[in-house]
Design a protein around this motif. Structure first.
Motif, PDB file in Angstrom:
ATOM      1  N   GLU A 480       1.050 -32.250  22.323  1.00  0.00           N
ATOM      2  CA  GLU A 480       0.020 -31.562  21.534  1.00  0.00           C
ATOM      3  C   GLU A 480       0.227 -31.871  20.047  1.00  0.00           C
ATOM      4  OE1 GLU A 480      -0.716 -27.309  23.276  1.00  0.00           O
ATOM      5  OE2 GLU A 480       1.370 -27.871  23.717  1.00  0.00           O
ATOM      6  N   THR A 481      -0.878 -32.108  19.359  1.00  0.00           N
ATOM      7  CA  THR A 481      -0.802 -32.330  17.905  1.00  0.00           C
ATOM      8  C   THR A 481      -0.812 -30.977  17.207  1.00  0.00           C
ATOM      9  OG1 THR A 481      -1.974 -34.422  18.125  1.00  0.00           O
ATOM     10  CG2 THR A 481      -1.889 -33.439  15.925  1.00  0.00           C
ATOM     11  N   LYS A 482       0.247 -30.725  16.435  1.00  0.00           N
ATOM     12  CA  LYS A 482       0.345 -29.430  15.747  1.00  0.00           C
ATOM     13  C   LYS A 482       0.673 -29.660  14.271  1.00  0.00           C
ATOM     14  CE  LYS A 482       1.643 -26.738  19.819  1.00  0.00           C
ATOM     15  NZ  LYS A 482       2.580 -25.739  20.412  1.00  0.00           N
ATOM     16  N   THR A 483       0.462 -28.641  13.468  1.00  0.00           N
ATOM     17  CA  THR A 483       0.839 -28.724  12.055  1.00  0.00           C
ATOM     18  C   THR A 483       2.235 -28.133  11.887  1.00  0.00           C
ATOM     19  OG1 THR A 483      -1.447 -28.497  11.372  1.00  0.00           O
ATOM     20  CG2 THR A 483       0.238 -28.009   9.721  1.00  0.00           C
ATOM     21  N   LEU A 484       3.102 -28.927  11.294  1.00  0.00           N
ATOM     22  CA  LEU A 484       4.489 -28.494  11.074  1.00  0.00           C
ATOM     23  C   LEU A 484       4.627 -28.198   9.573  1.00  0.00           C
ATOM     24  CD1 LEU A 484       7.008 -28.362  12.946  1.00  0.00           C
ATOM     25  CD2 LEU A 484       7.628 -30.615  12.077  1.00  0.00           C
ATOM     26  N   GLU A 485       5.085 -26.991   9.256  1.00  0.00           N
ATOM     27  CA  GLU A 485       5.206 -26.639   7.837  1.00  0.00           C
ATOM     28  C   GLU A 485       6.620 -26.950   7.333  1.00  0.00           C
ATOM     29  OE1 GLU A 485       4.325 -22.607   6.869  1.00  0.00           O
ATOM     30  OE2 GLU A 485       4.081 -23.057   4.727  1.00  0.00           O
ATOM     31  N   VAL A 486       6.698 -27.783   6.293  1.00  0.00           N
ATOM     32  CA  VAL A 486       7.993 -28.021   5.640  1.00  0.00           C
ATOM     33  C   VAL A 486       8.093 -26.980   4.527  1.00  0.00           C
ATOM     34  CG1 VAL A 486       9.469 -29.663   4.418  1.00  0.00           C
ATOM     35  CG2 VAL A 486       7.810 -30.494   6.120  1.00  0.00           C
ATOM     36  N   LYS A 487       8.996 -26.008   4.700  1.00  0.00           N
ATOM     37  CA  LYS A 487       9.104 -24.906   3.710  1.00  0.00           C
ATOM     38  C   LYS A 487      10.555 -24.815   3.267  1.00  0.00           C
ATOM     39  CE  LYS A 487       7.391 -20.902   1.925  1.00  0.00           C
ATOM     40  NZ  LYS A 487       7.379 -21.216   0.472  1.00  0.00           N
ATOM     41  N   ASP A 488      10.781 -24.886   1.978  1.00  0.00           N
ATOM     42  CA  ASP A 488      12.160 -24.880   1.441  1.00  0.00           C
ATOM     43  C   ASP A 488      13.033 -25.935   2.137  1.00  0.00           C
ATOM     44  OD1 ASP A 488      11.333 -22.777  -0.098  1.00  0.00           O
ATOM     45  OD2 ASP A 488      11.904 -21.274   1.418  1.00  0.00           O
ATOM     46  N   GLY A 489      12.390 -27.062   2.449  1.00  0.00           N
ATOM     47  CA  GLY A 489      13.142 -28.167   3.052  1.00  0.00           C
ATOM     48  C   GLY A 489      13.483 -27.954   4.507  1.00  0.00           C
ATOM     49  N   LYS A 490      12.832 -26.964   5.136  1.00  0.00           N
ATOM     50  CA  LYS A 490      13.140 -26.692   6.547  1.00  0.00           C
ATOM     51  C   LYS A 490      11.875 -26.805   7.405  1.00  0.00           C
ATOM     52  CE  LYS A 490      17.051 -23.463   5.970  1.00  0.00           C
ATOM     53  NZ  LYS A 490      17.177 -23.447   4.482  1.00  0.00           N
ATOM     54  N   VAL A 491      12.089 -27.183   8.658  1.00  0.00           N
ATOM     55  CA  VAL A 491      10.992 -27.153   9.654  1.00  0.00           C
ATOM     56  C   VAL A 491      11.491 -26.360  10.848  1.00  0.00           C
ATOM     57  CG1 VAL A 491       9.891 -29.328   8.979  1.00  0.00           C
ATOM     58  CG2 VAL A 491      11.737 -29.352  10.677  1.00  0.00           C
ATOM     59  N   SER A 492      10.559 -25.723  11.555  1.00  0.00           N
ATOM     60  CA  SER A 492      10.924 -24.927  12.726  1.00  0.00           C
ATOM     61  C   SER A 492      10.550 -25.704  13.992  1.00  0.00           C
ATOM     62  CB  SER A 492      10.195 -23.579  12.716  1.00  0.00           C
ATOM     63  OG  SER A 492      10.512 -22.874  13.914  1.00  0.00           O
ATOM     64  N   LEU A 493      11.548 -25.898  14.859  1.00  0.00           N
ATOM     65  CA  LEU A 493      11.331 -26.658  16.103  1.00  0.00           C
ATOM     66  C   LEU A 493      11.211 -25.657  17.255  1.00  0.00           C
ATOM     67  CD1 LEU A 493      14.116 -29.348  15.484  1.00  0.00           C
ATOM     68  CD2 LEU A 493      11.665 -29.528  14.942  1.00  0.00           C
ATOM     69  N   PRO A 494      10.103 -25.702  17.989  1.00  0.00           N
ATOM     70  CA  PRO A 494       9.892 -24.717  19.071  1.00  0.00           C
ATOM     71  C   PRO A 494      10.960 -24.828  20.156  1.00  0.00           C
ATOM     72  CG  PRO A 494       7.876 -25.984  18.634  1.00  0.00           C
ATOM     73  CD  PRO A 494       8.969 -26.638  17.869  1.00  0.00           C
ATOM     74  N   ALA A 495      11.129 -23.788  20.921  1.00  0.00           N
ATOM     75  CA  ALA A 495      12.094 -23.787  22.040  1.00  0.00           C
ATOM     76  C   ALA A 495      11.719 -24.888  23.037  1.00  0.00           C
ATOM     77  CB  ALA A 495      12.082 -22.428  22.728  1.00  0.00           C
ATOM     78  N   HIS A 496      12.718 -25.422  23.695  1.00  0.00           N
ATOM     79  CA  HIS A 496      12.588 -26.469  24.736  1.00  0.00           C
ATOM     80  C   HIS A 496      11.512 -27.485  24.362  1.00  0.00           C
ATOM     81  CE1 HIS A 496       9.054 -24.356  26.439  1.00  0.00           C
ATOM     82  NE2 HIS A 496       9.741 -23.252  26.318  1.00  0.00           N
ATOM     83  N   SER A 497      11.731 -28.170  23.236  1.00  0.00           N
ATOM     84  CA  SER A 497      10.670 -29.087  22.780  1.00  0.00           C
ATOM     85  C   SER A 497      11.220 -30.404  22.263  1.00  0.00           C
ATOM     86  CB  SER A 497       9.897 -28.436  21.635  1.00  0.00           C
ATOM     87  OG  SER A 497      10.708 -28.405  20.460  1.00  0.00           O
ATOM     88  N   LEU A 498      10.354 -31.416  22.366  1.00  0.00           N
ATOM     89  CA  LEU A 498      10.520 -32.673  21.643  1.00  0.00           C
ATOM     90  C   LEU A 498       9.449 -32.665  20.561  1.00  0.00           C
ATOM     91  CD1 LEU A 498      11.377 -35.666  21.120  1.00  0.00           C
ATOM     92  CD2 LEU A 498       9.754 -36.292  22.945  1.00  0.00           C
ATOM     93  N   VAL A 499       9.854 -32.829  19.309  1.00  0.00           N
ATOM     94  CA  VAL A 499       8.903 -32.824  18.190  1.00  0.00           C
ATOM     95  C   VAL A 499       9.035 -34.145  17.442  1.00  0.00           C
ATOM     96  CG1 VAL A 499       8.208 -31.646  16.060  1.00  0.00           C
ATOM     97  CG2 VAL A 499       9.154 -30.314  17.965  1.00  0.00           C
ATOM     98  N   ILE A 500       7.932 -34.846  17.295  1.00  0.00           N
ATOM     99  CA  ILE A 500       7.940 -36.126  16.578  1.00  0.00           C
ATOM    100  C   ILE A 500       7.008 -35.990  15.386  1.00  0.00           C
ATOM    101  CG2 ILE A 500       7.391 -38.595  16.717  1.00  0.00           C
ATOM    102  CD1 ILE A 500       8.253 -38.604  19.580  1.00  0.00           C
ATOM    103  N   PHE A 501       7.548 -36.281  14.189  1.00  0.00           N
ATOM    104  CA  PHE A 501       6.721 -36.150  12.991  1.00  0.00           C
ATOM    105  C   PHE A 501       7.139 -37.174  11.948  1.00  0.00           C
ATOM    106  CE2 PHE A 501       9.881 -33.822  10.371  1.00  0.00           C
ATOM    107  CZ  PHE A 501      10.780 -33.398  11.365  1.00  0.00           C
ATOM    108  N   ALA A 502       6.203 -37.504  11.074  1.00  0.00           N
ATOM    109  CA  ALA A 502       6.428 -38.522  10.039  1.00  0.00           C
ATOM    110  C   ALA A 502       6.574 -37.855   8.675  1.00  0.00           C
ATOM    111  CB  ALA A 502       5.260 -39.495  10.022  1.00  0.00           C
ATOM    112  N   LEU A 503       7.483 -38.440   7.836  1.00  0.00           N
ATOM    113  CA  LEU A 503       7.644 -37.940   6.473  1.00  0.00           C
ATOM    114  C   LEU A 503       7.470 -39.107   5.498  1.00  0.00           C
ATOM    115  CD1 LEU A 503      10.822 -35.695   6.897  1.00  0.00           C
ATOM    116  CD2 LEU A 503       8.462 -34.908   6.585  1.00  0.00           C
TER     117      LEU A 503
END
Ligand code: AHR
Length: 503
Positions: A480-503
């Motif tokens: 699923e395509t989701k919006t990941l918020e980078v806040k204070d240099g941190k991202v939150s990764l959901p439970a039992h997940s693979l998250v792929i994102f570009a910076l």
């Protein structure tokens, strides 16, 4: 272990309070190009992988050659670079001449205890590989076939002359099949095999390699090996100058006798084991002074071992193999273990160049077929994401991770890989959160331009760690395509997940 005790023990699953999950990169970190053949696949003449899997003449879903077109289209999504065939154990009794030419006769497959129709053979395999855009990779019989039989096979495939090159032309295949990848044997270290000692195996591989290269000097050669020094060091001492790869295999949930798939958390506790196997193999190659010359092919790997039990009378229980087809077996445990495995290979990309997900269709495969269609299991989506989303270099990084604890075992809760372009101006991060029930914060150190912003992410997680896809529920677990918020240099990764994102 009694169910209650087991539940109690595995109930003790927790992530300690966070001491800081962080990914950082040294300013002078050099991008490491990896071989895309790490995303290679394996298929064997076993159960429904070939017949009823990729090859089903007469099916309304098959083309004129009998190839399932829905399978071909799905596999193109994976950009599969290489496929190993025809086995696996099957090769020990396979004689390739039975599977070429106009007169195909069935043969008894003594390894799997079934009849091999031989209607899918070398020419069909190479044609199917070209159709999906993959390089064919043949694993040759060294148990009941002399090296000459394999060198004849190389000639049949790659030569325009000679008895077997001419035989191919007589079979109506004028241009060479150009099979570049050849493996000498399969798991010859197993008990009961023809070659009894590591020394003899090393000599056998050396002599076989010379014979094959006499036919086609340009082929790439593999030899059956493992991470044990006692087996693989003599192999390398005798044949290391004649082979390009040692072939090792890994299954981490052994189910061949009893089909009792381990639960999610048990599988997560095993995510570090592939790295141990690879490290041991590298150490043996190092000891043979061949590091950099001989690389590693993990050309059979899967969390789940295949189910092929013996019967009480010692015969094989062929019907029991249908239990490999239970789609509820293949959950987020399989997906996240597979992502961690691929991360491990990418981290070791200087030594590991080729993989073989075992297998790609049916049995424990990423794609399940039935008469009316296909099911993309959770692992299919991992293979697709890794083949399509990552940059072409691995960036050496440092990852600090809290432990995920279960009973007396623990592993890092996070498994993170960073890929980048040559200029290090773009990063694509693949991060696994193994926790079955807690989101985990990941800090992106300064090197990753961690200014506050929203980034697009692809998330594979399902609703539960035990989610799976099946007939009628083909899209229960999809990226699923989701919006990941980078806040204070941190991202939150959901439970039992693979998250792929570009910076
Ligand atoms: O369970 C399948 C078998 O696993 C393959 O045929 C063999 O190569 C490995 O031992």
């Amino acid at each position: 272990m009694k169910a209650t005790l087991r539940t109690l023990l595995f109930g003790l699953i927790f992530v300690l309070p966070s001491f800081g999950n962080e990914v950082s990169v040294a300013p002078d970190a050099k991008p490491l190009p990896y071989n895309k053949m790490i995303f290679g696949q394996f298929i064997e003449h076993f159960h429904r992988q070939i017949y009823g899997g990729i090859f089903e003449p007469g099916s309304p879903l098959s083309d004129k050659d009998g190839f399932r077109t829905d399978v071909v289209e799905a596999l193109k999504e994976l950009k599969i670079p290489i496929v190993r065939w025809p086995g696996g154990n099957f090769v020990d009794d396979y004689h390739w001449l039975n599977g070429v030419g106009p007169d195909r006769r069935p043969a008894h497959d003594r390894r799997w205890g079934v009849e091999e129709p031989n209607t899918f053979g070398t020419v069909e395999f190479v044609k199917w590989c070209r159709l999906i855009g993959a390089e064919p990779f043949i694993c040759a019989n060294t148990e009941s076939a002399a090296p000459q039989e394999t060198s004849d096979w190389v000639e049949y495939c790659n030569s325009n002359s000679g008895k077997y090159g001419l035989l191919r032309k007589q079979h109506g295949v004028d241009t060479p099949l150009n099979v570049k990848y050849w493996s000498i044997g399969n798991e010859n270290w197993m008990g009961g095999k023809f070659v009894k000692t590591p020394e003899k195996w090393g000599e056998f591989v050396r002599d076989s390699a010379k014979m094959l290269r006499n036919v086609d000097p340009g082929i790439t050669l593999f030899a059956a090996a493992n991470e044990q020094e006692k087996w693989t060091l003599p192999l390398l001492q005798h044949a290391g100058g004649y082979i390009n790869y040692v072939s090792i295999h890994g299954y981490w949930d052994i189910l061949w006798k009893i089909n009792n798939p381990s639960p999610y958390i048990v599988c997560m506790m095993r995510t570090g084991q592939p790295a141990d196997k690879i490290a041991k193999t590298i150490a043996v190659i190092e000891k043979a002074n061949l590091r950099g010359n001989v690389k590693i092919a993990v050309d059979e790997w899967n969390l789940r071992g295949w189910h092929h039990p013996p019967m009480s009378n010692g015969k094989l229980d062929v019907k029991a193999r249908d239990k490999n087809d239970i789609n509820s077996t293949y959950t987020m445990a399989d997906a996240l273990f597979s992502a961690c495995f691929l991360n491990t290979c990418l981290r070791n990309c200087n030594d590991v160049e080729i993989g073989g997900f075992s297998p790609i269709v049916n049995t424990r495969g990423a794609l399940f077929t039935h008469p009316k269609g296909i099911v993309k299991r959770t692992t299919f989506h991992v293979l697709s994401l890794y083949a399509n989303k990552l940059e072409k270099n691995v960036l050496p990084i440092t990852v600090k991770s809290d432990p995920l604890v279960s009973g007396d075992q623990s592993v890092p809760v996070l498994d993170v890989i960073v890929t980048t372009n040559d200029a290090k101006t773009k990063f694509v991060i693949a991060a696994v959160n193994k926790s079955p029930d807690k989101a985990v914060e990941l800090s992106l150190a300064d090197g990753f331009q961690s200014r506050d912003r929203k980034v697009a992410a692809t998330v594979l997680s399902g609703v539960s760690p035990d989610d799976f896809n099946d007939i009628g529920a083909e899209n229960r677990v999809i990226p699923e395509t989701k919006t990941l918020e980078v806040k204070d240099g941190k991202v939150s990764l959901p439970a039992h997940s693979l998250v792929i994102f570009a910076l």
